[in-house]
Design a protein around this motif. Structure first.
Motif: not given
Length: 193
Positions: A93-122
């Motif tokens: 089992i591989i737990a896939i986690l999104a570690r969200v960074t809040l100090d990047r206002p041009n990259v909101p949390p939702v984009e970071q979560i989507v990126a981790a979701g894309c990594a999961a799909q890959n």
């Protein structure tokens, strides 16, 4: 198999249909390399992976059971036993986690979560390309505060899911393929008249 064929033919392998043969270390590394190619606005690389094998699966089962006890103090012994056994259904089992960074206002949390979701799909596609059955599972455990605490997650972090990987022990049911036309909406549908 081409990438397009893999995408069009992908299907989830339920853990109950997996045998005890999991991916090798090299297979998992290959899956991780595929994950690292996911789209990632700002090159934040918000994904983290926790590989759970062997006796660690039993520990995760205890974490799931305690999470259920906390959510539902009246949970039956049968329900608790189901949570204990949940991670034992697949060899890896591989737990896939999104570690969200809040100090990047041009990259909101939702984009970071989507990126981790894309990594999961890959990772899922890479596992299947290597001949393994795989499925990404979420459920209440992926949202549970006790489980998130176990993985040392902050409030803004998310568990994308638990990727179960193993060899299919037999035929895997086909996935229903929906026509995309039913999911296309016209541009401006919600615009005020």
């Amino acid at each position: 198999m081409t990438v397009l064929e893999a995408l069009l033919n992908r299907k989830s392998t339920p853990p109950r249909l997996m045998d005890d043969q999991g991916p090798s270390h090299a297979d998992v590394q290959n899956m991780m390399c595929a994950a690292m190619t996911a789209p990632d606005h700002g090159a934040i690389r918000p994904w983290r992976f926790v590989i759970i094998e062997g006796e660690d699966r039993a520990t995760l089962g205890q974490v799931f059971a305690e999470a259920l006890r906390r959510r539902d103090p009246n949970a039956t012994e049968e329900a608790i036993a189901k949570e204990i056994g949940r991670p034992l259904r697949a060899p890896t089992i591989i737990a896939i986690l999104a570690r969200v960074t809040l100090d990047r206002p041009n990259v909101p949390p939702v984009e970071q979560i989507v990126a981790a979701g894309c990594a999961a799909q890959n990772m899922l596609l890479a596992a299947e390309a290597k001949g393994f059955g795989a499925i990404l599972l979420t459920g209440k455990n992926a949202q549970d505060s006790h489980v998130k605490t176990f993985f040392d997650m902050k409030e803004e972090d998310e568990i994308i899911g638990f990727l179960y990987v193993g060899r299919a022990a037999g035929p895997v049911p086909d996935k229903e393929r929906m026509a995309p036309e039913g999911y296309i909406e016209p541009f401006g549908k919600g615009a005020a008249a």
